[in-house]
Enzyme design. Structure first.
Site, mmCIF file in Angstrom:
data_model
loop_
_atom_site.group_PDB
_atom_site.id
_atom_site.type_symbol
_atom_site.label_atom_id
_atom_site.label_comp_id
_atom_site.label_asym_id
_atom_site.label_seq_id
_atom_site.Cartn_x
_atom_site.Cartn_y
_atom_site.Cartn_z
ATOM 1 N N CYS A 37 -2.615 17.441 113.696
ATOM 2 C CA CYS A 37 -2.733 18.706 112.909
ATOM 3 C C CYS A 37 -1.813 19.626 113.441
ATOM 4 O O CYS A 37 -2.104 20.191 114.298
ATOM 5 C CB CYS A 37 -3.982 19.138 112.572
ATOM 6 S SG CYS A 37 -4.097 20.772 111.404
ATOM 7 N N HIS A 44 2.717 10.806 105.440
ATOM 8 C CA HIS A 44 3.196 11.735 104.524
ATOM 9 C C HIS A 44 4.086 11.190 103.722
ATOM 10 O O HIS A 44 4.973 10.369 103.921
ATOM 11 C CB HIS A 44 3.828 12.871 105.140
ATOM 12 C CG HIS A 44 3.119 13.657 106.230
ATOM 13 N ND1 HIS A 44 2.425 14.885 105.738
ATOM 14 C CD2 HIS A 44 2.773 13.589 107.452
ATOM 15 C CE1 HIS A 44 1.876 15.352 106.932
ATOM 16 N NE2 HIS A 44 1.744 14.640 107.866
ATOM 17 N N GLU A 48 -3.511 17.558 100.541
ATOM 18 C CA GLU A 48 -3.778 17.009 102.012
ATOM 19 C C GLU A 48 -4.692 15.781 101.870
ATOM 20 O O GLU A 48 -5.453 15.813 101.070
ATOM 21 C CB GLU A 48 -4.170 18.084 103.161
ATOM 22 C CG GLU A 48 -3.179 18.939 103.287
ATOM 23 C CD GLU A 48 -3.623 19.473 104.965
ATOM 24 O OE1 GLU A 48 -4.248 18.810 105.760
ATOM 25 O OE2 GLU A 48 -3.337 20.537 105.383
ATOM 26 N N CYS A 58 0.571 23.099 105.228
ATOM 27 C CA CYS A 58 0.399 21.796 106.272
ATOM 28 C C CYS A 58 1.657 21.803 107.357
ATOM 29 O O CYS A 58 2.680 21.612 106.928
ATOM 30 C CB CYS A 58 0.459 20.495 105.343
ATOM 31 S SG CYS A 58 0.077 18.932 106.221
ATOM 32 N N GLY A 64 2.962 18.326 107.179
ATOM 33 C CA GLY A 64 3.719 18.045 105.995
ATOM 34 C C GLY A 64 5.016 18.944 106.193
ATOM 35 O O GLY A 64 5.954 18.368 105.465
HETATM 36 N N1 LIG Z 1 -4.836 16.118 106.473
HETATM 37 C C1 LIG Z 1 -4.309 15.687 107.560
HETATM 38 C C2 LIG Z 1 -4.639 16.466 108.788
HETATM 39 C C3 LIG Z 1 -4.376 17.710 108.923
HETATM 40 C C4 LIG Z 1 -2.681 18.323 108.912
HETATM 41 C C5 LIG Z 1 -2.380 19.608 108.428
HETATM 42 N N2 LIG Z 1 -3.179 20.555 108.078
HETATM 43 C C6 LIG Z 1 -1.530 20.061 109.387
HETATM 44 O O1 LIG Z 1 -1.371 21.372 109.683
HETATM 45 O O2 LIG Z 1 -0.447 19.244 109.882
HETATM 46 C C7 LIG Z 1 -4.342 14.186 107.698
HETATM 47 O O3 LIG Z 1 -5.507 13.654 107.250
HETATM 48 O O4 LIG Z 1 -3.478 13.511 108.408
#
Ligand SMILES: N[C@H](CCC[C@H](N)C(=O)O)C(=O)O
Length: 269
Positions: free
Chosen positions: A73, A152, A201, A210, A213
């Site tokens: 994250c 992604h 997400e 994100c 992301g």
């Molecule tokens: N939902 C993402 C994890 C959080 C990533 C995001 N909040 C960031 O800041 O990179 C996943 O399941 O891969």
């Protein structure tokens, strides 16, 4: 038993942070679901556990609002940097952080004794499919499948306002092509070095930003010739802007952005 937590956000992507060095948590999946829920819980995009490490300065585990654990994250890694320095758990301005997607290196940008921004070396991206067509009940979507340690699917749109995240987001997140699901980024190219992105997400739905992301979006822009390696690309999201560089020398992606403490709290287990 009561757990002390800190609510933090990076570009509006908000998580509950718990220091498990002094207060162990045994059921993070259930707690992530319970605490992330608005109205009956704390309300957040998920739960982040800060812990010790034998191979780095500290460790991070991140759980989405649906309780699923992610390998990385970006926004949370910056907030952990702030948490550790501001709470005097470290005096270092370069910190190594163990994650399920490897060790990440953080550079803290300190002003008046507090961390304002953090730069994270996100490592090398992995472009799994440069151009992938996915059929959904509401249309076919062409995008780039990129791993930043987590998956992604980045799809370019002419007008971000037309991107129907509540409908298209979950259809793509759960598309059969993604056995582990995926995070879905909708990107509108603005100019070289500037893009507008909105994200659905995996495990949390629409969030304000994100970090991984934003990195995946910058990698996709470069892969499609809309930016260059070495550019400081501004990815503008609902909750704020992150600066992303895919460095041509070491092939690593660097993410820079804010980290903000919102409030301290405690909650009964
Ligand atoms: N939902 C993402 C994890 C959080 C990533 C995001 N909040 C960031 O800041 O990179 C996943 O399941 O891969």
């Amino acid at each position: 038993m009561t757990i002390q937590f800190t609510k933090m956000q990076g570009a509006g992507n908000d998580y509950i942070y718990v220091n498990t060095i002094n207060q162990p948590v045994t059921n993070p999946k259930e707690l992530a679901i319970q605490w992330s829920t608005y109205h009956t819980g704390i309300g957040s995009d998920g739960l982040v556990l800060i812990g010790p490490s034998h191979i780095a300065d500290f460790s991070m585990r991140i759980f989405n609002a649906d309780g699923s654990e992610a390998k990385m994250c970006g926004n949370a890694s910056r907030c952990i940097g702030k948490y550790l320095y501001d709470k005097k758990l470290t005096q270092k301005k370069q910190i190594s952080l163990e994650t399920l997607s490897g060790i990440k290196h953080l550079e803290l940008h300190v002003k008046n004794g507090a961390v304002k921004e953090v730069t994270v070396d996100m490592g090398c991206p992995d472009i799994l499919e440069e151009s992938l067509n996915l059929s959904c009940p509401n249309g076919t979507f062409t995008g780039t499948f990129v791993s930043m340690g987590n998956p992604h699917f980045v799809t370019f749109v002419e007008d971000i306002k037309q991107a129907n995240l509540p409908v298209t987001g979950p259809l793509l997140e759960h598309h059969p092509y993604f056995p582990d699901r995926a995070n879905i980024e909708f990107v509108q190219f603005l100019s070289e070095g500037n893009a507008r992105m909105r994200v659905w997400e995996r495990g949390s739905g629409i969030t304000q930003a994100c970090g991984t992301g934003a990195c995946a979006s910058a990698v996709a822009l470069i892969a499609h010739g809309r930016a260059q390696k070495g550019d400081k690309i501004q990815i503008q999201m609902d909750g704020g802007t992150l600066t992303i560089e895919w460095n041509p020398t070491d092939n690593h992606v660097y993410m820079t952005g804010n980290a903000v403490t919102v409030f301290e709290g405690s909650i009964k287990l």
